[in-house]
Design a protein around this motif. Structure first.
Motif, PDB file in Angstrom:
ATOM      1  N   VAL A 105       0.475  -0.798   0.131  1.00 23.75           N
ATOM      2  CA  VAL A 105       0.114   0.053  -0.332  1.00 23.75           C
ATOM      3  C   VAL A 105       1.081   1.309   0.028  1.00 23.75           C
ATOM      4  CG1 VAL A 105      -1.843   1.514   1.046  1.00 23.75           C
ATOM      5  CG2 VAL A 105      -1.990  -1.240   1.237  1.00 23.75           C
ATOM      6  N   ILE A 106       0.671   2.289  -1.183  1.00 25.80           N
ATOM      7  CA  ILE A 106       0.932   3.632  -1.350  1.00 25.80           C
ATOM      8  C   ILE A 106       0.369   4.197  -0.725  1.00 25.80           C
ATOM      9  CG2 ILE A 106       3.200   4.332  -2.492  1.00 25.80           C
ATOM     10  CD1 ILE A 106       4.182   1.913  -3.908  1.00 25.80           C
ATOM     11  N   GLU A 107       0.824   5.170  -0.306  1.00 23.85           N
ATOM     12  CA  GLU A 107      -0.186   6.161   0.037  1.00 23.85           C
ATOM     13  C   GLU A 107       0.512   7.974  -0.452  1.00 23.85           C
ATOM     14  OE1 GLU A 107      -2.843   8.992   3.484  1.00 23.85           O
ATOM     15  OE2 GLU A 107      -0.873   6.948   3.826  1.00 23.85           O
ATOM     16  N   HIS A 108       0.649   8.470  -1.567  1.00 19.74           N
ATOM     17  CA  HIS A 108       0.934   9.920  -1.381  1.00 19.74           C
ATOM     18  C   HIS A 108       0.049  11.242  -1.134  1.00 19.74           C
ATOM     19  CE1 HIS A 108       3.596   7.664  -4.186  1.00 19.74           C
ATOM     20  NE2 HIS A 108       2.980   7.619  -5.205  1.00 19.74           N
ATOM     21  N   VAL A 109       1.100  11.757  -0.542  1.00 23.48           N
ATOM     22  CA  VAL A 109       0.074  12.707  -0.084  1.00 23.48           C
ATOM     23  C   VAL A 109       0.768  14.356  -0.612  1.00 23.48           C
ATOM     24  CG1 VAL A 109      -0.775  15.080   2.149  1.00 23.48           C
ATOM     25  CG2 VAL A 109      -0.446  12.127   1.859  1.00 23.48           C
ATOM     26  N   GLU A 110       0.527  15.287  -1.219  1.00 24.25           N
ATOM     27  CA  GLU A 110       0.068  16.381  -2.203  1.00 24.25           C
ATOM     28  C   GLU A 110       0.431  17.109  -1.535  1.00 24.25           C
ATOM     29  OE1 GLU A 110      -0.266  16.349  -6.326  1.00 24.25           O
ATOM     30  OE2 GLU A 110       1.417  14.781  -6.631  1.00 24.25           O
ATOM     31  N   ALA A 111       0.811  18.774  -1.057  1.00 20.79           N
ATOM     32  CA  ALA A 111       1.289  19.486  -0.593  1.00 20.79           C
ATOM     33  C   ALA A 111       0.521  20.441  -1.464  1.00 20.79           C
ATOM     34  CB  ALA A 111       1.368  19.838   0.922  1.00 20.79           C
ATOM     35  N   GLU A 112      -0.591  21.402  -1.722  1.00 19.62           N
ATOM     36  CA  GLU A 112      -0.373  22.634  -2.658  1.00 19.62           C
ATOM     37  C   GLU A 112       0.339  23.530  -2.313  1.00 19.62           C
ATOM     38  OE1 GLU A 112      -4.389  23.698  -3.241  1.00 19.62           O
ATOM     39  OE2 GLU A 112      -4.964  22.171  -4.519  1.00 19.62           O
ATOM     40  N   ILE A 113       0.962  24.184  -3.662  1.00 22.34           N
ATOM     41  CA  ILE A 113       1.915  25.610  -3.091  1.00 22.34           C
ATOM     42  C   ILE A 113       1.352  26.361  -3.816  1.00 22.34           C
ATOM     43  CG2 ILE A 113       4.097  26.476  -3.647  1.00 22.34           C
ATOM     44  CD1 ILE A 113       5.227  23.531  -3.254  1.00 22.34           C
ATOM     45  N   THR A 168       3.250  30.015  -0.021  1.00 21.96           N
ATOM     46  CA  THR A 168       2.390  29.495   0.802  1.00 21.96           C
ATOM     47  C   THR A 168       1.793  27.616   0.690  1.00 21.96           C
ATOM     48  OG1 THR A 168       1.263  30.904   2.165  1.00 21.96           O
ATOM     49  CG2 THR A 168       0.284  29.347   2.588  1.00 21.96           C
ATOM     50  N   LYS A 169       2.556  26.991   1.484  1.00 21.88           N
ATOM     51  CA  LYS A 169       2.628  25.638   1.128  1.00 21.88           C
ATOM     52  C   LYS A 169       1.114  24.720   2.110  1.00 21.88           C
ATOM     53  CE  LYS A 169       5.583  22.999   2.422  1.00 21.88           C
ATOM     54  NZ  LYS A 169       6.950  22.027   2.061  1.00 21.88           N
ATOM     55  N   ALA A 170       0.707  23.841   1.638  1.00 19.96           N
ATOM     56  CA  ALA A 170      -0.637  23.295   2.702  1.00 19.96           C
ATOM     57  C   ALA A 170       0.270  22.266   3.701  1.00 19.96           C
ATOM     58  CB  ALA A 170      -1.191  22.802   2.137  1.00 19.96           C
ATOM     59  N   ALA A 171       0.343  21.949   4.976  1.00 18.94           N
ATOM     60  CA  ALA A 171       0.510  21.479   5.749  1.00 18.94           C
ATOM     61  C   ALA A 171       0.853  20.348   5.904  1.00 18.94           C
ATOM     62  CB  ALA A 171       0.460  22.042   7.887  1.00 18.94           C
ATOM     63  N   PHE A 172       0.985  19.169   6.540  1.00 22.86           N
ATOM     64  CA  PHE A 172       1.446  17.733   5.929  1.00 22.86           C
ATOM     65  C   PHE A 172       0.588  17.089   7.297  1.00 22.86           C
ATOM     66  CE2 PHE A 172       4.334  18.351   2.274  1.00 22.86           C
ATOM     67  CZ  PHE A 172       4.057  17.562   1.787  1.00 22.86           C
TER      68      PHE A 172
END
Length: 485
Positions: free
Chosen positions: A141-149, A159-163
């Protein structure tokens, strides 16, 4: 020497001694000659006792020699084989949170009679016969989380979204992988290199040994609070089983001390085995119940708590004395202890009544009194000699039984006291297996981590927890949120 028959040797000595006493009774031996021959007979009797002990092999059946050091030649064919099935606490069916079970049911219809071909489509079913196949499908199981910039059109700042908090870096591994690794390293005693190979075959990635050891230290720190709570709970137990065994750390011998009672097992590492280690661990000095052990002198120095001696150790030593010297008192004492153990196990209150215990002590003392007459006397210390007088194993065992009568028979008086110290020995056994499978520890830090983590896993196993579940509970903090259960 190896062809000497022990029974015939004892019979020949008894016959010669009887003839000498007959000559003395008839007055055929002078006083000077009688004194000389009595001294020679005493010396020969002592030498014979030592010789018989030296020529009797010590195995796991008649001494404290572990089974791993007992060869095939030391086995007794008359000893019944141990049972392959084990009994004990039934484990719960807790599964790890990140596992899933996909269960399907397929019904195979009967449409025609297999004998005459009649249509059975509308005939009611009389029952089913089930066959089951269980398999494992490995799933990564691979979970990718991308934070918007984003760039602010008003002030121009970016500004970057918090992980999420559980993803502090570019790449991390979940609780499932960490629990799997720790279970392999600590519970299954798999070497680091093999753990790397196994993970590579499962997820297609090689984790460095530093990463794997980092997981060990992470769990070690997470269990610090649990260890303190377990110590406080263990001090409230009516009895504690204690023992110690050696462990190689950085090519030097150190000692693992185990304290077990109820559902709790605690292990501590210390360079010493005796009083210095017990004082440093500081558990027995604060304990007021009964400690069950194998008569190690360091434990007996604490008289503020009760003592119970392991009956298995005593019966094995009695077996050796019987095989080596054939003393009747040893056979009677062994029979008395085993009969009493069976009587206590079959009793309603798991202990003897006051009258039964009084009869037991009388039989115990009578056997020791007869043993004192059967054992050869110890010669007096020669002038100018220092140190303890050398004694045979039979003499030492007899003195121990006489000196610690209350501790030997405490299992018959108090129901919470076990006959053996097998609990502590079982909890220590896997430490020796770990050393044989994976070798010694390179640093003390990881040896201490092994002691704490293995203590936790054994404690949770007594409570019926799956080790994978127990590890994830500790790493996630759920262990303390649920009150340690």
């Amino acid at each position: 020497m190896a062809s000497v028959n022990k029974a015939s040797l004892r019979e020949e000595f008894a016959a010669l001694k009887g003839q000498f006493e007959q000559h003395c009774a008839k007055g055929e031996v002078s006083a000077e000659l009688r004194a000389l021959f009595e001294a020679l007979l005493l010396l020969f009797e002592l030498l014979m006792a030592v010789f018989l002990e030296k020529t009797t092999p010590k195995t796991s059946r008649n001494s404290g020699v572990p089974p791993s050091q007992t060869g095939q030649d030391g086995e007794d064919p008359t000893t019944p084989k141990p049972r392959t099935s084990t009994t004990g606490r039934n484990p719960t069916h807790n599964r790890s949170d990140n596992t899933r079970t996909i269960e399907t049911l397929t019904t195979l219809p009967v449409e025609h009679c297999a004998h005459c071909g009649t249509d059975l489509s509308d005939t009611p079913c009389q029952g089913h016969e089930r066959r089951t196949r269980i398999d494992i499908v490995f799933e990564k199981v691979i979970e990718h989380v991308e934070a918007e910039i984003k760039d602010c059109p008003h002030c121009g700042e970016r500004t970057k979204a918090a992980f999420p908090s559980h993803m502090p870096g570019p790449l991390q591994y979940g609780l499932g992988i960490r629990a799997f690794v720790l279970n392999l390293l600590v519970a299954q005693m798999v070497p680091l290199k093999r753990v790397q190979q196994l993970l590579n075959s499962l997820i297609g990635q090689v984790l460095s040994q530093a990463t794997l050891l980092g997981y060990v230290l992470q769990l070690h720190r997470a269990l610090e609070r649990w260890e303190q709570e377990a110590i406080d709970a263990l001090l409230k137990q009516p009895t504690i089983h204690v023992d110690e065994t050696s462990l190689r750390v950085d090519r030097a011998r150190q000692w693992i001390h185990v304290y077990a009672g109820g559902e709790i097992t605690l292990k501590f590492l210390h360079p010493k085995r005796g009083l210095e280690a017990i004082e440093a661990i500081n558990l027995i000095p604060r304990y007021g119940g009964v400690i069950i052990h194998d008569c190690w002198a360091s434990y007996l120095s604490y008289d503020h708590c009760g003592h119970g001696l392991c009956g298995s150790h005593l019966t094995r030593e009695l077996t050796f004395v019987i095989e080596a010297n054939g003393y009747r008192w040893a056979a009677r004492m062994k029979r008395l202890l085993l009969e009493t153990r069976k009587q206590v196990a079959n009793s309603t209150h798991k202990c003897l009544s006051a009258d039964e215990y009084l009869k037991l002590t009388k039989r115990y003392r009578v056997i020791l009194a007869r043993g004192a007459k059967e054992l050869p006397p110890i010669p007096p210390r020669q002038n100018g000699k220092r140190g303890r007088v050398a004694k045979s194993d039979a003499h030492n065992l007899w003195e121990r039984l006489a000196r610690h009568e209350a501790a030997v028979l405490l299992f018959a008086k108090r129901p919470e006291v076990a006959f053996t110290n097998n609990r502590a020995e079982r909890d220590l056994r896997m430490s020796k297996v770990k050393q044989k499978v994976s070798g010694c520890f390179r640093t003390r830090q990881y040896a201490e981590a092994y002691c704490r983590i293995s203590s936790y896993l054994q404690t949770m196993a007594y409570r019926g927890y799956n080790p994978l579940v127990a590890i994830q509970m500790a790493l996630s903090g759920e262990l303390y949120a649920g009150g340690g259960e």
